[in-house]
Design a protein around this motif. Structure first.
Motif, PDB file in Angstrom:
ATOM      1  N   SER A   1      -8.143  -1.316  -2.127  1.00 44.07           N
ATOM      2  CA  SER A   1      -7.731  -1.017  -3.505  1.00 44.07           C
ATOM      3  C   SER A   1      -8.404   0.227  -4.087  1.00 44.07           C
ATOM      4  O   SER A   1      -8.053   0.675  -5.178  1.00 44.07           O
ATOM      5  CB  SER A   1      -8.007  -2.223  -4.410  1.00 44.07           C
ATOM      6  OG  SER A   1      -9.391  -2.519  -4.395  1.00 44.07           O
ATOM      7  N   SER A   2      -9.384   0.799  -3.358  1.00 38.39           N
ATOM      8  CA  SER A   2     -10.009   2.049  -3.824  1.00 38.39           C
ATOM      9  C   SER A   2      -9.206   3.276  -3.404  1.00 38.39           C
ATOM     10  O   SER A   2      -9.600   4.412  -3.658  1.00 38.39           O
ATOM     11  CB  SER A   2     -11.441   2.160  -3.289  1.00 38.39           C
ATOM     12  OG  SER A   2     -12.257   1.180  -3.906  1.00 38.39           O
TER      13      SER A   2
ATOM     14  N   GLU B   1      -9.513  10.225 -15.087  1.00 34.15           N
ATOM     15  CA  GLU B   1      -9.240   8.982 -15.827  1.00 34.15           C
ATOM     16  C   GLU B   1      -9.529   7.742 -14.981  1.00 34.15           C
ATOM     17  O   GLU B   1      -9.886   6.694 -15.501  1.00 34.15           O
ATOM     18  CB  GLU B   1      -7.769   8.965 -16.288  1.00 34.15           C
ATOM     19  CG  GLU B   1      -7.451   9.972 -17.384  1.00 34.15           C
ATOM     20  CD  GLU B   1      -5.943  10.134 -17.610  1.00 34.15           C
ATOM     21  OE1 GLU B   1      -5.188   9.221 -17.215  1.00 34.15           O
ATOM     22  OE2 GLU B   1      -5.532  11.175 -18.158  1.00 34.15           O
ATOM     23  N   HIS B   2      -9.383   7.869 -13.667  1.00 33.58           N
ATOM     24  CA  HIS B   2      -9.589   6.724 -12.774  1.00 33.58           C
ATOM     25  C   HIS B   2     -10.911   6.824 -12.003  1.00 33.58           C
ATOM     26  O   HIS B   2     -11.119   6.080 -11.037  1.00 33.58           O
ATOM     27  CB  HIS B   2      -8.405   6.601 -11.806  1.00 33.58           C
ATOM     28  CG  HIS B   2      -7.138   6.144 -12.470  1.00 33.58           C
ATOM     29  ND1 HIS B   2      -6.763   4.819 -12.545  1.00 33.58           N
ATOM     30  CD2 HIS B   2      -6.180   6.847 -13.136  1.00 33.58           C
ATOM     31  CE1 HIS B   2      -5.617   4.724 -13.205  1.00 33.58           C
ATOM     32  NE2 HIS B   2      -5.244   5.948 -13.579  1.00 33.58           N
TER      33      HIS B   2
ATOM     34  N   LYS C   1     -15.904   8.136   1.766  1.00 29.59           N
ATOM     35  CA  LYS C   1     -15.227   8.388   0.492  1.00 29.59           C
ATOM     36  C   LYS C   1     -15.216   7.088  -0.319  1.00 29.59           C
ATOM     37  O   LYS C   1     -14.773   6.055   0.170  1.00 29.59           O
ATOM     38  CB  LYS C   1     -13.788   8.881   0.705  1.00 29.59           C
ATOM     39  CG  LYS C   1     -13.597   9.939   1.798  1.00 29.59           C
ATOM     40  CD  LYS C   1     -14.272  11.248   1.494  1.00 29.59           C
ATOM     41  CE  LYS C   1     -13.945  12.316   2.534  1.00 29.59           C
ATOM     42  NZ  LYS C   1     -14.571  12.129   3.849  1.00 29.59           N
ATOM     43  N   ASN C   2     -15.683   7.169  -1.518  1.00 28.23           N
ATOM     44  CA  ASN C   2     -15.807   5.975  -2.342  1.00 28.23           C
ATOM     45  C   ASN C   2     -14.452   5.526  -2.895  1.00 28.23           C
ATOM     46  O   ASN C   2     -14.052   4.378  -2.778  1.00 28.23           O
ATOM     47  CB  ASN C   2     -16.794   6.267  -3.482  1.00 28.23           C
ATOM     48  CG  ASN C   2     -17.122   5.027  -4.277  1.00 28.23           C
ATOM     49  OD1 ASN C   2     -17.079   3.932  -3.739  1.00 28.23           O
ATOM     50  ND2 ASN C   2     -17.420   5.195  -5.542  1.00 28.23           N
ATOM     51  N   LYS C   3     -13.742   6.483  -3.460  1.00 28.79           N
ATOM     52  CA  LYS C   3     -12.447   6.206  -4.080  1.00 28.79           C
ATOM     53  C   LYS C   3     -11.577   7.450  -3.885  1.00 28.79           C
ATOM     54  O   LYS C   3     -12.061   8.569  -4.080  1.00 28.79           O
ATOM     55  CB  LYS C   3     -12.649   5.922  -5.575  1.00 28.79           C
ATOM     56  CG  LYS C   3     -11.583   5.057  -6.192  1.00 28.79           C
ATOM     57  CD  LYS C   3     -11.961   4.682  -7.620  1.00 28.79           C
ATOM     58  CE  LYS C   3     -10.883   3.817  -8.254  1.00 28.79           C
ATOM     59  NZ  LYS C   3     -11.161   3.562  -9.672  1.00 28.79           N
TER      60      LYS C   3
ATOM     61  N   ALA D   1      -5.865   5.760   4.451  1.00 27.47           N
ATOM     62  CA  ALA D   1      -6.797   5.574   3.325  1.00 27.47           C
ATOM     63  C   ALA D   1      -6.862   4.103   2.920  1.00 27.47           C
ATOM     64  O   ALA D   1      -7.944   3.563   2.660  1.00 27.47           O
ATOM     65  CB  ALA D   1      -6.355   6.429   2.139  1.00 27.47           C
ATOM     66  N   PHE D   2      -5.699   3.451   2.901  1.00 31.02           N
ATOM     67  CA  PHE D   2      -5.646   2.046   2.502  1.00 31.02           C
ATOM     68  C   PHE D   2      -6.350   1.156   3.539  1.00 31.02           C
ATOM     69  O   PHE D   2      -6.998   0.171   3.182  1.00 31.02           O
ATOM     70  CB  PHE D   2      -4.191   1.609   2.309  1.00 31.02           C
ATOM     71  CG  PHE D   2      -4.050   0.222   1.753  1.00 31.02           C
ATOM     72  CD1 PHE D   2      -4.391  -0.058   0.439  1.00 31.02           C
ATOM     73  CD2 PHE D   2      -3.579  -0.824   2.548  1.00 31.02           C
ATOM     74  CE1 PHE D   2      -4.259  -1.344  -0.088  1.00 31.02           C
ATOM     75  CE2 PHE D   2      -3.444  -2.111   2.042  1.00 31.02           C
ATOM     76  CZ  PHE D   2      -3.791  -2.368   0.725  1.00 31.02           C
ATOM     77  N   GLN D   3      -6.218   1.517   4.821  1.00 36.48           N
ATOM     78  CA  GLN D   3      -6.898   0.750   5.878  1.00 36.48           C
ATOM     79  C   GLN D   3      -8.407   0.761   5.671  1.00 36.48           C
ATOM     80  O   GLN D   3      -9.084  -0.239   5.883  1.00 36.48           O
ATOM     81  CB  GLN D   3      -6.575   1.339   7.265  1.00 36.48           C
ATOM     82  CG  GLN D   3      -5.132   1.175   7.710  1.00 36.48           C
ATOM     83  CD  GLN D   3      -4.663  -0.270   7.703  1.00 36.48           C
ATOM     84  OE1 GLN D   3      -5.233  -1.125   8.369  1.00 36.48           O
ATOM     85  NE2 GLN D   3      -3.626  -0.560   6.923  1.00 36.48           N
ATOM     86  N   LYS D   4      -8.922   1.907   5.257  1.00 32.96           N
ATOM     87  CA  LYS D   4     -10.381   2.045   5.109  1.00 32.96           C
ATOM     88  C   LYS D   4     -10.870   1.580   3.737  1.00 32.96           C
ATOM     89  O   LYS D   4     -11.922   0.946   3.623  1.00 32.96           O
ATOM     90  CB  LYS D   4     -10.774   3.521   5.343  1.00 32.96           C
ATOM     91  CG  LYS D   4     -12.253   3.838   5.197  1.00 32.96           C
ATOM     92  CD  LYS D   4     -13.126   3.061   6.191  1.00 32.96           C
ATOM     93  CE  LYS D   4     -13.021   3.582   7.607  1.00 32.96           C
ATOM     94  NZ  LYS D   4     -14.003   2.897   8.515  1.00 32.96           N
ATOM     95  N   LEU D   5     -10.106   1.901   2.694  1.00 36.24           N
ATOM     96  CA  LEU D   5     -10.627   1.723   1.327  1.00 36.24           C
ATOM     97  C   LEU D   5      -9.960   0.609   0.524  1.00 36.24           C
ATOM     98  O   LEU D   5     -10.436   0.267  -0.565  1.00 36.24           O
ATOM     99  CB  LEU D   5     -10.492   3.051   0.551  1.00 36.24           C
ATOM    100  CG  LEU D   5     -11.210   4.265   1.152  1.00 36.24           C
ATOM    101  CD1 LEU D   5     -10.813   5.525   0.400  1.00 36.24           C
ATOM    102  CD2 LEU D   5     -12.724   4.083   1.129  1.00 36.24           C
TER     103      LEU D   5
END
Length: 265
Positions: A40-41, A109-110, A14-16, A34-38
């Protein structure tokens, strides 16, 4: 095997990602993974839709601070949605369809392609029209896809040090009003204040104040009912009447999720 690693790995390609984050342990664990893997994305989004208690909103902010994840707030009022406030048995469906619309718009938007939530395996057994609405909006549930149950979520959340690991499950304040009785700002306010009063006077964490045509029906877990002795109940009754309830009683059967999900005449 259901492990934290399997949940973190779910975000591998997953990119973002945008996580619909409430104040509960389920979406907190998803946001953590999600934060562990990505890094700030991964973006957490909390919807302040006027039926979320201030306590839940505060907890959601605290969770994001603990994890270190960026948080966006969606600010809109469900009380402007007639399908929601008439409070039929599909109220949660309309709530989640509206939330899905807002999340999808924010994701565009993001430049986010994947939106996820905190639905877990144990949620699938209940009557949850809201889950169906999120599914229709293309929102995915990593905890379901990686086979997480509630006890496993709590166990891992405790291990990694999330403060909400033992937080009782909660739902929006409108769930305290029986189907068929309209949802109003006045009712939501007295329910929220009512539950705060009961928690403060009893030190019980899991509290529901059901608003049944203006009468307050207090639910706590069965083993906690003894804390509502005559003296405490007298204080609670006085305060609840001051904020607009006409009468107060304690449900002797104890707390059970979704107990008033019946159409009121």
């Amino acid at each position: 095997m259901t492990t934290l690693e399997s949940l973190v790995d779910w975000f591998d390609d997953k990119n973002k990602v945008m996580i619909a984050l409430s104040g509960g342990v389920d979406s907190a664990l998803v946001a953590y993974a999600a934060f562990q893997k990505l890094g700030s994305s991964a973006i957490a989004v909390t919807a302040d839709y006027k039926t979320l208690s201030a306590e839940e909103l505060g907890t959601a902010k605290q969770i994001c601070s603990e994890i270190g994840i960026k948080q966006l707030l969606l600010d809109y009022s469900e009380l402007e949605n007639e399908d929601f406030i008439k409070n039929n048995s599909d109220r949660c469906f309309h709530c989640r369809m509206e939330l899905g619309d807002h999340l999808i718009q924010l994701a565009k938007e993001h430049n986010v392609k994947v939106i996820v939530d905190g639905t877990n395996l144990d949620d699938l057994g209940d009557y949850r029209p809201g889950i169906e609405a999120l599914k229709q909006n293309g929102i995915r549930s990593p905890l379901v896809e990686t086979r997480f149950s509630k006890p496993k979520i709590r166990e891992i959340a405790k291990t990694i040090g999330l403060s909400v690991y033992d937080k009782p499950s909660n739902s929006c304040l409108a769930s305290r009003i029986p189907w068929g009785q309209r949802v109003t700002a006045e009712k939501l306010t007295r329910i929220e204040f009512g539950e705060t009063i009961v928690k403060q006077l009893t030190n019980v964490k899991q509290v529901r104040v059901r608003d049944i045509d203006g009468s307050a029906k207090i639910e706590v877990e069965k083993q906690m009912i003894s804390r509502l002795d005559q003296n405490v109940l007298k204080q609670i009754t006085e305060k609840l009447k001051m904020i607009g309830f006409t009468s107060v009683e304690v449900d002797q059967e104890g707390y059970k999720p979704g107990k008033i999900n019946v159409i009121a005449d």
